[in-house]
Design an enzyme around this catalytic site. Structure first.
Site, PDB file in Angstrom:
ATOM      1  N   ASP B  70       3.466   1.995  -7.316  1.00 34.79           N
ATOM      2  CA  ASP B  70       3.769   2.776  -6.424  1.00 34.79           C
ATOM      3  C   ASP B  70       3.286   2.099  -4.894  1.00 34.79           C
ATOM      4  O   ASP B  70       2.512   1.245  -5.037  1.00 34.79           O
ATOM      5  CB  ASP B  70       3.065   4.303  -6.529  1.00 34.79           C
ATOM      6  N   GLU B 124      -0.868   5.286  -8.250  1.00 33.50           N
ATOM      7  CA  GLU B 124      -2.354   4.993  -8.147  1.00 33.50           C
ATOM      8  C   GLU B 124      -2.722   5.188  -6.627  1.00 33.50           C
ATOM      9  O   GLU B 124      -3.949   5.296  -6.488  1.00 33.50           O
ATOM     10  CB  GLU B 124      -2.507   3.473  -8.152  1.00 33.50           C
TER      11      GLU B 124
END
Lengths: 352, 352
Positions: B70, B124
């Site tokens: 991400d 994350e």
């Protein structure tokens, strides 16, 4: 139509039952103006919703008696209610009971031993820019000229003399942002405020005695703020400090004190209002004090007496009602306070 | 369809051009899963938008290589752009270049000298509850079992070992409200915080040396707040403090230190994350370090290496890109970093 000759307790009830939250004083001002204009011994002037009525008897002294006619917002405390010698309702304490005493004296003392100026003014409970007494002091300062002034703010029906001034400053510390994981690369502005708080904590208040009254100054952080994010060293911290200063200091002297107190830090003045000297040594004040029993306290909070002081007119707070009840839902006033204030003022002014 | 055999720079561009802001990883996870499932030497498992691929060659050692897929939100920095040996674009540095190195090794090293577990995980960059590696460590901890782990977070293409832990507490002082005009009737909670700030200001950071690396702790106010109104003494002040602690301390030890440091004050823990030991004394780590040139720094910030450490797996950060560029609009990565990381990892894993 208001009946100003009615007893001051009845008149207080009438005034309380005319809703007059700040910025909504049109009706009460209209009724007060009409009632005063009906009295041939008074010259009436209106400015906005502020009404001034004066005698012109050529007396050696002139006294201003003033009260604001607005209230804080409604809080399920209207209409008025009289119970066991206590009058309840919005504005009963702050300060329509004082207004009633004032208006009753205006109507019934056609030959007072001092010339009188009655001021009923708007918008005391909100921002200073709207304050009717401030506006009057700028537009028509001659209407406030006098040897002595009485502000009928609730003071427990004894004299509260003068008032302390107030000054608000921001004390700012700065630093340098850095990630909290590498804090040695930055400078923490909140840590830098430790010295500001340490000085405040060590502050030793002045308690000067003026005209026999002991005032009590104060220096307090009222807000503190700082912080950027949970993982960032803050680069700014602001401590908002409120200084209350005794009437022997001007705003400029108070500011100089605060700047020296926080020497080494950035200090920005946010607002201020001057103190008012009690002026109890002046003949007009002395006679007034004797007439109302001689009991007198210093006023710690700021009130509009400072506006008279600013015009060179000594002024005191003297009105029915406990000042600690002002702005409370349950505000009320003892009938005995209203009657005593009226009786003492009347006697001092040479009435029957 | 992703071509994992393409050179890692081209593969980085492909990954960058698939938008994958946190909570929007479906497409990139689907493409990664499909590409890995096409490789017969890997066993692939998917959990949410986290994909795990493992070899089962019966080697003496197993190594995890992990990267999150991400990115932080778009900031007018897509699509990718390659210019003068620098690849620009959202996620180029943090951390799709690391993902590309990882995926290219997964596809092209069918006979590595160590068994490998590749982990590509979601979320994350946002709240810990969504973190794919945290979820995996709870749902399938066996998939993270290994002798050593490499997290491909940007680290300037050199090894950053371990990570410091983090603890956030609120330190609260209390007082008693009073009107600022009569401040002696109250107790100012902001003034009471002077000792909290004084201790922070006098804090002397521990700098323990662990496996030859000097860590550097920190204790910082990150927020301060207090205040009720401009004319009221505040009855509460809260200082939010962030403690960063070296890997020789557990969260419990760090909390005990902070509580003792602020002895006499009310301390409430708001959140925490453990540190990770560098583990450079272990054989697997030593060999890795030699293979990538021996240069190593301590990691001061917190990263997901701590999750491996929590499972007893020594872990380091090692990936292309300058960590200071992460989350910046202008993030970019030198092609040379991508190529060097890939070359060094390949050599260490016995590739050509």
């Amino acid at each position: 139509m208001l009946d100003l000759t009615a007893d001051p307790v009845t008149l207080t009830r009438q005034l309380v039952d005319i809703e007059s939250v700040s910025r909504g004083e049109q009706q009460i001002a209209d009724e007060i103006e009409a009632a005063l204009r009906a009295l041939p011994h008074l010259e009436v002037t209106r400015r906005g919703h502020t009404v001034v009525a004066r005698t012109h008897l050529g007396r050696a002294e002139r006294v201003v008696i003033a009260g604001h006619i607005d209230t804080v917002p409604l809080n399920d405390n209207l209409p008025s209610r009289l119970e066991d010698g206590i009058l309840h309702g919005l504005g009963s304490c702050d300060m329509k009971s004082g207004d009633a005493v004032l208006l009753h004296l205006a109507a019934t003392l056609s030959e007072p031993n001092r010339d009188l100026t009655f001021v009923l003014y708007e918008a005391e409970e909100i921002e200073d820019e709207f304050n009717g007494l401030r506006k009057l002091s700028e537009s028509d300062p001659h209407l406030m000229e006098a040897d002595f002034a009485i502000l009928m703010e609730p003071s427990g029906a004894i004299v509260e003399a003068g008032c302390q001034g107030t000054l608000r400053v921001d004390v700012r510390t700065t630093g340098e942002r850095a990630h909290a994981a590498r804090s040695w690369k930055g400078v923490n502005a909140i840590h830098g405020a430790h010295e500001v708080l340490a000085r405040l904590n060590a502050y030793d208040a002045r308690r000067p005695v003026i005209d026999g009254l002991e005032y009590h100054e104060g220096l307090n952080a009222v807000f503190i703020s700082g912080g950027v994010a949970g993982n960032v060293l803050p680069d700014e911290c602001i401590v908002s400090v409120n200084h209350r200063f005794a009437p022997d200091r001007s705003v400029e002297e108070a500011e100089a004190f605060v700047r020296e107190f926080f020497g080494g830090f950035e200090v920005t003045v946010r607002d201020s209002a001057p103190a008012a000297m009690p002026g109890l040594g002046l003949p007009a004040a002395k006679e007034f004090l004797d007439a109302v029993g001689g009991e007198v306290r210093p006023k710690f909070g700021w009130t509009d007496v400072a506006r008279f002081s600013g015009l060179g007119v000594p002024a005191v707070n003297f009105g029915p009602g406990d000042p600690m009840l002002a702005h409370k839902q349950e505000e009320h006033v003892p009938v005995e306070h209203i009657e005593r204030c009226e009786r003492q003022l009347r006697a001092w002014l040479g009435g029957a």
